[in-house]
Design an enzyme around this catalytic site. Structure first.
Site, PDB file in Angstrom:
ATOM      1  N   ASP A   1       0.874  -1.161   0.000  1.00 57.76           N
ATOM      2  CA  ASP A   1       0.000   0.000   0.000  1.00 57.76           C
ATOM      3  C   ASP A   1       0.923   1.226   0.000  1.00 57.76           C
ATOM      4  OD1 ASP A   1      -2.433   1.526   0.563  1.00 57.76           O
ATOM      5  OD2 ASP A   1      -1.588   1.782   2.564  1.00 57.76           O
ATOM      6  N   LEU A   2       0.417   2.372  -0.374  1.00 58.02           N
ATOM      7  CA  LEU A   2       1.282   3.564  -0.403  1.00 58.02           C
ATOM      8  C   LEU A   2       1.092   4.433   0.844  1.00 58.02           C
ATOM      9  CD1 LEU A   2       3.196   5.529  -1.982  1.00 58.02           C
ATOM     10  CD2 LEU A   2       1.130   6.569  -2.903  1.00 58.02           C
ATOM     11  N   ASP A   3      -0.069   5.100   0.895  1.00 56.16           N
ATOM     12  CA  ASP A   3      -0.327   6.054   1.980  1.00 56.16           C
ATOM     13  C   ASP A   3      -0.373   5.328   3.319  1.00 56.16           C
ATOM     14  OD1 ASP A   3      -0.555   8.156   0.172  1.00 56.16           O
ATOM     15  OD2 ASP A   3      -2.681   7.819  -0.134  1.00 56.16           O
TER      16      ASP A   3
ATOM     17  N   THR B   1       1.247  10.129   4.199  1.00 53.66           N
ATOM     18  CA  THR B   1       0.457  11.168   3.533  1.00 53.66           C
ATOM     19  C   THR B   1      -0.877  11.388   4.232  1.00 53.66           C
ATOM     20  OG1 THR B   1      -0.114   9.400   2.073  1.00 53.66           O
ATOM     21  CG2 THR B   1       1.337  11.068   1.167  1.00 53.66           C
TER      22      THR B   1
ATOM     23  N   LYS C   1      -9.010   6.155   5.655  1.00 49.41           N
ATOM     24  CA  LYS C   1      -7.745   5.577   5.170  1.00 49.41           C
ATOM     25  C   LYS C   1      -8.010   4.406   4.222  1.00 49.41           C
ATOM     26  CE  LYS C   1      -4.614   6.874   8.883  1.00 49.41           C
ATOM     27  NZ  LYS C   1      -3.816   6.407  10.031  1.00 49.41           N
ATOM     28  N   GLY C   2      -7.348   4.427   3.092  1.00 48.41           N
ATOM     29  CA  GLY C   2      -7.471   3.335   2.125  1.00 48.41           C
ATOM     30  C   GLY C   2      -8.699   3.441   1.240  1.00 48.41           C
ATOM     31  N   ILE C   3      -9.571   4.404   1.531  1.00 49.46           N
ATOM     32  CA  ILE C   3     -10.828   4.573   0.784  1.00 49.46           C
ATOM     33  C   ILE C   3     -10.603   5.586  -0.347  1.00 49.46           C
ATOM     34  CG2 ILE C   3     -13.252   5.280   1.043  1.00 49.46           C
ATOM     35  CD1 ILE C   3     -12.722   2.964   2.849  1.00 49.46           C
TER      36      ILE C   3
ATOM     37  N   ARG D   1     -11.033   8.605  -3.175  1.00 51.27           N
ATOM     38  CA  ARG D   1     -11.390  10.018  -2.978  1.00 51.27           C
ATOM     39  C   ARG D   1     -12.912  10.213  -2.990  1.00 51.27           C
ATOM     40  NH1 ARG D   1      -8.640  13.528  -7.349  1.00 51.27           N
ATOM     41  NH2 ARG D   1      -6.982  12.072  -6.834  1.00 51.27           N
TER      42      ARG D   1
ATOM     43  N   SER E   1      -2.457   0.666  -4.418  1.00 52.20           N
ATOM     44  CA  SER E   1      -2.929   1.856  -3.706  1.00 52.20           C
ATOM     45  C   SER E   1      -4.228   2.378  -4.290  1.00 52.20           C
ATOM     46  CB  SER E   1      -1.856   2.945  -3.796  1.00 52.20           C
ATOM     47  OG  SER E   1      -2.371   4.190  -3.389  1.00 52.20           O
ATOM     48  N   ALA E   2      -5.062   2.966  -3.431  1.00 50.17           N
ATOM     49  CA  ALA E   2      -6.298   3.593  -3.898  1.00 50.17           C
ATOM     50  C   ALA E   2      -6.040   4.977  -4.487  1.00 50.17           C
ATOM     51  CB  ALA E   2      -7.266   3.722  -2.728  1.00 50.17           C
ATOM     52  N   SER E   3      -4.821   5.484  -4.280  1.00 50.40           N
ATOM     53  CA  SER E   3      -4.547   6.878  -4.653  1.00 50.40           C
ATOM     54  C   SER E   3      -4.322   7.075  -6.155  1.00 50.40           C
ATOM     55  CB  SER E   3      -3.321   7.374  -3.897  1.00 50.40           C
ATOM     56  OG  SER E   3      -2.997   8.677  -4.339  1.00 50.40           O
TER      57      SER E   3
ATOM     58  N   ASN F   1      -2.822   9.639  -7.061  1.00 53.64           N
ATOM     59  CA  ASN F   1      -1.577  10.419  -7.073  1.00 53.64           C
ATOM     60  C   ASN F   1      -0.359   9.541  -6.804  1.00 53.64           C
ATOM     61  OD1 ASN F   1      -2.766  13.161  -7.325  1.00 53.64           O
ATOM     62  ND2 ASN F   1      -3.727  12.610  -5.386  1.00 53.64           N
TER      63      ASN F   1
ATOM     64  N   LYS G   1     -10.913  -0.458  -2.148  1.00 52.99           N
ATOM     65  CA  LYS G   1     -10.742  -1.366  -1.012  1.00 52.99           C
ATOM     66  C   LYS G   1     -11.957  -1.145  -0.084  1.00 52.99           C
ATOM     67  CE  LYS G   1      -5.748  -0.569  -1.198  1.00 52.99           C
ATOM     68  NZ  LYS G   1      -4.610   0.120  -0.583  1.00 52.99           N
TER      69      LYS G   1
ATOM     70  N   GLU H   1      -0.160  -3.315   4.600  1.00 53.05           N
ATOM     71  CA  GLU H   1      -1.289  -2.372   4.625  1.00 53.05           C
ATOM     72  C   GLU H   1      -1.436  -1.686   5.983  1.00 53.05           C
ATOM     73  OE1 GLU H   1      -3.914  -0.752   3.759  1.00 53.05           O
ATOM     74  OE2 GLU H   1      -4.082  -1.245   1.653  1.00 53.05           O
ATOM     75  N   ASP H   2      -1.861  -0.417   5.963  1.00 55.41           N
ATOM     76  CA  ASP H   2      -2.099   0.294   7.228  1.00 55.41           C
ATOM     77  C   ASP H   2      -3.575   0.500   7.525  1.00 55.41           C
ATOM     78  OD1 ASP H   2      -2.478   2.243   5.154  1.00 55.41           O
ATOM     79  OD2 ASP H   2      -2.410   3.776   6.713  1.00 55.41           O
TER      80      ASP H   2
HETATM   81  P1  B16 Z   1      -6.130  10.263  -3.848  1.00 60.80           P
HETATM   82  P2  B16 Z   1      -3.644   4.035  -0.104  1.00 60.80           P
HETATM   83  C1  B16 Z   1      -5.460   5.994  -0.216  1.00 60.80           C
HETATM   84  O1  B16 Z   1      -4.184   5.505  -0.496  1.00 60.80           O
HETATM   85  C2  B16 Z   1      -5.481   6.827   1.061  1.00 60.80           C
HETATM   86  O2  B16 Z   1      -5.240   6.005   2.189  1.00 60.80           O
HETATM   87  C3  B16 Z   1      -6.820   7.479   1.209  1.00 60.80           C
HETATM   88  O3  B16 Z   1      -6.854   8.264   2.375  1.00 60.80           O
HETATM   89  C4  B16 Z   1      -7.100   8.345  -0.029  1.00 60.80           C
HETATM   90  O4  B16 Z   1      -8.379   8.929   0.041  1.00 60.80           O
HETATM   91  C5  B16 Z   1      -7.017   7.449  -1.272  1.00 60.80           C
HETATM   92  O5  B16 Z   1      -5.742   6.847  -1.328  1.00 60.80           O
HETATM   93  C6  B16 Z   1      -7.242   8.225  -2.550  1.00 60.80           C
HETATM   94  O6  B16 Z   1      -6.173   9.116  -2.716  1.00 60.80           O
HETATM   95  O7  B16 Z   1      -7.067  11.327  -3.422  1.00 60.80           O
HETATM   96  O8  B16 Z   1      -4.672  10.664  -3.844  1.00 60.80           O
HETATM   97  O9  B16 Z   1      -6.544   9.599  -5.141  1.00 60.80           O
HETATM   98  O10 B16 Z   1      -3.600   4.016   1.394  1.00 60.80           O
HETATM   99  O11 B16 Z   1      -4.588   3.029  -0.729  1.00 60.80           O
HETATM  100  O12 B16 Z   1      -2.268   4.040  -0.723  1.00 60.80           O
HETATM  101 MG    MG Z   2      -2.870   3.176   3.272  1.00 55.53          MG
END
Ligand code: B16
Ligand code: MG
Length: 216
Positions: A7-9, A15, A43-45, A47, A112-114, A116, A143, A167-168
């Protein structure tokens, strides 16, 4: 062959504090004060799902157009906050595990869900460690749906049950277990109780345990 999926964040970089500031600011526009405890649940959800949850908690509804504006504003603020991010923000223990994987030819993916994620890995100079990057731009289900990790396993040509996920977030641990993977939770033991292993930080994983994980 085993594979590691990160996982990233919250695992590679903290972050979460920047997401929190950006979401808290967005909340004020509909008179909602996002607490740290509520932020844990984001977290992990994705945007969009995060905004939907906040609107639900606030007991309010907005138009689709307004949602798009809020999502864009949140991300613009978040991008401003992470603009100066560099390698000093890589969390303790990360480089040890990534180098262990490299030295032992263990394939590595990001899950990662991000949306970015690419940008952040580039800022941290971590892109060369990853054989596959699966992020919020590649999946349709957030997720705890296992899609992001199953796609990572597929890209690494590794069966799901041979993958170890770091994963966190509770949603991420649930996604890893739904994918039949080994889940290593990084954070609160109560929150992450469904994980197979739980540590405070990646730094707590010593080389014996890394050998064990690589041999599962
Ligand atoms: P973004 P992960 C998740 O990353 C974050 O934990 C979560 O807080 C955030 O809303 C989601 O990415 C979307 O991120 O706005 O940058 O697309 O923990 O799955 O790496
Ligand atoms: Mg995370």
């Amino acid at each position: 062959m085993k594979a590691f999926i990160f996982d990233l964040d919250g695992v590679l970089v903290d972050t979460a504090k920047y997401h929190y500031i950006a979401w808290k600011t967005i909340g004020t526009s509909f008179n909602f004060n996002l607490t740290e405890t509520q932020n844990e649940g984001l977290k992990g959800i994705s945007r969009t799902d995060s905004l939907d949850l906040m609107l639900e908690w606030a007991g309010t509804k907005v138009s689709l157009e307004q949602k798009e504006i809020l999502l864009r504003q949140k991300n613009e603020h978040y991008l401003e906050l992470i603009q100066e991010m560099d390698r000093t923000e890589i969390l303790p223990g990360v480089l040890t595990i990534l180098n262990f994987a490299k030295e032992n030819s263990i394939p590595v993916a990001l899950g990662s869900a991000s949306k970015n994620a690419q940008l952040i890995l580039k800022k941290l100079d971590l892109l060369p460690y990853f054989h596959s990057i699966v992020d919020g731009t590649h999946v349709t289900h957030s997720k705890p749906n296992p899609e992001v990790f199953l796609l990572g396993a597929k890209n690494l040509n590794t069966p799901a049950n041979q993958c170890v996920v770091f994963e966190d977030a509770a949603a991420g641990v649930a996604a890893a277990k739904a994918a039949q993977m080994v889940a290593v939770g990084i954070g609160d033991p109560i929150e992450l109780a469904a994980a197979d292993y739980i540590f405070n930080s990646l730094e707590s994983i010593d080389s014996n345990l890394l050998q064990t994980l690589a041999a599962i």
